[in-house]
Design a protein around this motif. Structure first.
Motif, short mmCIF file in Angstrom:
data_model
loop_
_atom_site.label_atom_id
_atom_site.label_comp_id
_atom_site.label_asym_id
_atom_site.label_seq_id
_atom_site.Cartn_x
_atom_site.Cartn_y
_atom_site.Cartn_z
N LEU A 162 -10.99 -1.72 -10.70
CA LEU A 162 -10.60 -1.92 -9.30
C LEU A 162 -9.15 -1.49 -9.12
N VAL A 163 -8.92 -0.68 -8.10
CA VAL A 163 -7.58 -0.22 -7.75
C VAL A 163 -7.19 -0.88 -6.43
N LEU A 164 -6.10 -1.61 -6.44
CA LEU A 164 -5.62 -2.30 -5.24
C LEU A 164 -4.28 -1.73 -4.82
N LEU A 165 -4.21 -1.27 -3.57
CA LEU A 165 -2.93 -0.85 -3.01
C LEU A 165 -2.42 -1.98 -2.14
N SER A 166 -1.40 -2.67 -2.62
CA SER A 166 -0.84 -3.80 -1.88
C SER A 166 0.47 -4.22 -2.52
N THR A 167 1.25 -4.95 -1.74
CA THR A 167 2.48 -5.56 -2.24
C THR A 167 2.47 -7.07 -2.03
N LEU A 222 -2.83 -1.96 -10.02
CA LEU A 222 -2.09 -2.27 -8.80
C LEU A 222 -1.18 -1.10 -8.43
N LEU A 223 -1.31 -0.64 -7.19
CA LEU A 223 -0.41 0.38 -6.65
C LEU A 223 0.58 -0.34 -5.74
N GLY A 224 1.81 -0.50 -6.22
CA GLY A 224 2.82 -1.23 -5.47
C GLY A 224 3.91 -0.33 -4.94
N TRP A 225 4.72 -0.87 -4.04
CA TRP A 225 5.80 -0.11 -3.42
C TRP A 225 7.05 -0.96 -3.39
N ASN A 226 8.17 -0.34 -3.68
CA ASN A 226 9.48 -0.99 -3.56
C ASN A 226 10.43 0.00 -2.88
#
Length: 258
Positions: free
Chosen positions: A132-137, A157-161
């Motif tokens: 499972l690939v989750l794009l969220s922060t 997890l695909l996160g953003w900072n």
């Protein structure tokens, strides 16, 4: 059949609340001034999942879902042309995403669509996905990795900072540390985005390109009208036309006879 040749089933779950903030940043405050391309992002997830799990060359099925933070507008008698929600839904459909709107009971709550957790868990429970690939922060989803782990499904997890100034106010957007710690794998997407600037000559883009980029002060229609008006001001004949006695223009042969 070898496991490397079997189908890799990827569940891609996109948190619309996070994506809204990410797109706002890249469109208004980042030098790219562009939105993420859903189809390109889905393709990147497919390729990265193969590489991460050591399954290069195997067939991949990506089951993509977008969880909208808002409730679907179904009470409008005549939807306005070019409604933003409708445009977004069409873009997602073209990219192969299934759209899930928020519940009506949460219409006054600003935040992520929490249906994502149960839907993702059910996909793992019924063995519909291998990863499972989750794009969220958002820390709202911090319980999901552990639940998936019990079913033997790893989570990427695909996160953003990022940070920027909105007027004089500094804005800091960070991936929740608990969600990041619980996830089996983590990708800093702000670093990935820097590798794929929106250019037409690039082999891969993660951002949408303008269909017909023009300078901000250009006006194609105005230029066309100016050319038309200029052509009307030009003399229609370089020499005085020759007419006969009856008022009709003479043919070239008769004109030579006088």
């Amino acid at each position: 059949m070898s496991s490397k040749l079997s189908i890799l089933r990827v569940g891609f779950f996109l948190d619309g609340y996070t994506l809204k903030k990410v797109n706002e940043y890249y469109l208004k405050y980042h030098r790219y001034h562009a939105r993420l391309d859903f189809k390109a992002l889905k393709g990147w997830v497919r390729d990265y999942s193969m590489k991460l799990l050591g399954r290069e060359g195997c067939p991949v099925e990506v089951d993509a879902h977008y969880y909208h933070p808002y409730v679907r507008h179904i009470d409008r008698v005549e939807p306005s042309f070019g409604d933003g929600q409708d445009r977004l839904e069409k873009q997602l459909a073209l990219a192969g995403f299934e759209v899930h709107y928020n519940l009506a009971t949460d219409i006054d709550r600003s935040g992520p669509n929490m249906q994502l957790i149960e839907d993702a868990y059910l996909c793992a429970y019924y063995h519909k996905i291998d990863v499972l690939v989750l794009l969220s922060t958002q820390g709202h989803f911090s319980t999901l990795p552990e639940r998936l782990k019990r079913e033997g499904v790893p989570m990427l997890l695909l996160g953003w900072n990022f940070e920027y100034l909105r007027g004089d106010t500094p804005i800091y957007w960070k991936t929740d540390p608990c969600l990041r710690e619980q996830s089996g794998y983590y990708v800093a997407m702000e670093e990935v985005a820097e590798k794929y600037p929106p250019t037409r000559s690039a082999e891969r883009n993660l951002f949408m390109l303008p269909y017909n980029p023009q300078p901000t002060d250009s006006n194609i229609w105005r230029t066309y009208l100016q050319k038309v008006m200029a052509s009307l001001d030009e003399p229609r004949f370089k020499e005085k036309p020759r007419f006969g006695k009856n008022g009709y223009k003479k043919s070239p042969a008769l004109a030579r006879l006088g």
